[in-house]
Design an enzyme around this catalytic site. Structure first.
Site, mmCIF file in Angstrom:
data_model
loop_
_atom_site.group_PDB
_atom_site.id
_atom_site.type_symbol
_atom_site.label_atom_id
_atom_site.label_comp_id
_atom_site.label_asym_id
_atom_site.label_seq_id
_atom_site.Cartn_x
_atom_site.Cartn_y
_atom_site.Cartn_z
ATOM 1 N N THR A 96 112.031 84.583 110.858
ATOM 2 C CA THR A 96 111.100 83.760 111.448
ATOM 3 C C THR A 96 111.817 82.710 112.187
ATOM 4 O OG1 THR A 96 109.082 84.492 109.806
ATOM 5 C CG2 THR A 96 108.986 82.480 111.284
ATOM 6 N N LYS A 171 103.716 85.369 114.872
ATOM 7 C CA LYS A 171 104.152 85.027 113.618
ATOM 8 C C LYS A 171 103.997 83.524 113.430
ATOM 9 C CE LYS A 171 105.822 85.470 109.336
ATOM 10 N NZ LYS A 171 107.260 85.723 108.966
#
Length: 294
Positions: A96, A171
């Site tokens: 991420t 995300k």
């Protein structure tokens, strides 16, 4: 035999690397700490001395590291993976990272003839170890098709959001909403405790009420019990993800009031209090503040 280099063996990466071994891939692994790789080595993985060493002759390189800085280092730094990857090799970023970093990394790796896709994941460590993650992919359609054999061992669901960077956008949205929810749970439960409500009844009402979600249900139980063992996601990581998401929101929603800013501030405090502990400890911060003011 198909060769995969896996870089980053934290809570999620360790299980993901293991899935490639179970699927019959030849796997090279690298992590800052070799200790986290010992059982993978015992199962047949090759320990690499650097990301560059891991990536040598690999058909695909997959990374799962903490943040932009770590991602940049393992791909482009001294002894980074990109230094040895052949043109046409898949570069799969499962970490991420910020949207800006995803785009900059894509440009750099594509400039070297590599096929870059962003594929951050959702799911807990047990899902990583059992190949049941959901992958949030940004890629050209043809590149995604080439990558599917390397994504299949990790996942039960692949959501293709569009071009490179779009998987990262979703995300960040996902993890920002999680940060807001978890901070809200902590505040709500602290109010209930201070007001003297029956906490068993409160939890039952939460689980069956309109505010329930998997995130709310999981964290409310742990917060009420003050059970933070077996951390699956830390305060420091949630703060990082929320900060990346707010930076993206500010670039797209100029002038709008952003609830995410409050979540970032809350997790700044949580990170200072217990950076590597479970993010559910947010309730201790809220409760301590309430007790200190009475």
């Amino acid at each position: 035999m198909t060769k995969v280099a896996f870089i980053g063996l934290g809570r999620m990466g360790h299980g993901m690397a293991g899935r490639y071994l179970e699927a019959g891939f030849t796997v090279s692994v690298w992590n800052r700490s070799k200790a986290k790789a010992e059982d993978l080595i015992a199962r047949g993985a090759r320990w690499a001395s650097s990301p560059k060493d891991a990536a040598t002759d690999a058909d695909a390189v997959v990374t799962m590291v903490a943040d932009d800085e770590a991602s940049r280092a393992v791909w482009l730094g001294k002894d980074g993976a990109a230094a040895t990857m052949k043109a046409g090799t898949l570069a799969i970023e499962c970490s991420t990272v910020s949207y800006r970093h995803a785009l900059e990394l894509a440009q750099e790796l594509r400039g070297r003839g590599l096929i870059y896709i962003d594929s951050p994941v959702t799911g807990l460590p047990d899902a990583a170890a059992s190949g049941k993650l959901t992958l949030l992919v940004g890629a050209e359609p043809a590149d995604l098709e080439k990558a599917r054999p390397y994504l299949a061992p990790l996942s039960t669901t692949i959501r293709h959001f569009g071009a490179v960077g779009s998987g990262t956008v979703y995300k960040l949205i996902n993890n920002l909403m999680g940060a807001i929810q978890i901070a809200g749970i902590a505040e709500g439960l602290a109010i209930a405790e201070q007001a003297g409500l029956d906490m068993k009844l409160v939890l039952e009402a939460i689980e069956t009420g309109v505010a329930a979600s998997p995130q709310v249900i999981r964290h409310s139980k742990r917060m009420a019990a003050r059970n933070f063992s077996g951390a699956t996601f830390t305060a420091a990581l949630r703060h990082k993800d929320a900060a990346y998401a707010v930076a993206l929101a500010e670039s797209l929603l100029s002038g709008a009031p952003l609830m995410g800013r409050a979540a970032v501030e809350a997790y700044e405090r949580a990170k200072a209090y217990a950076p590597d502990d479970d993010e559910g400890k947010m309730i201790e911060i809220v409760s301590r503040s309430a007790n200190a003011s009475t």
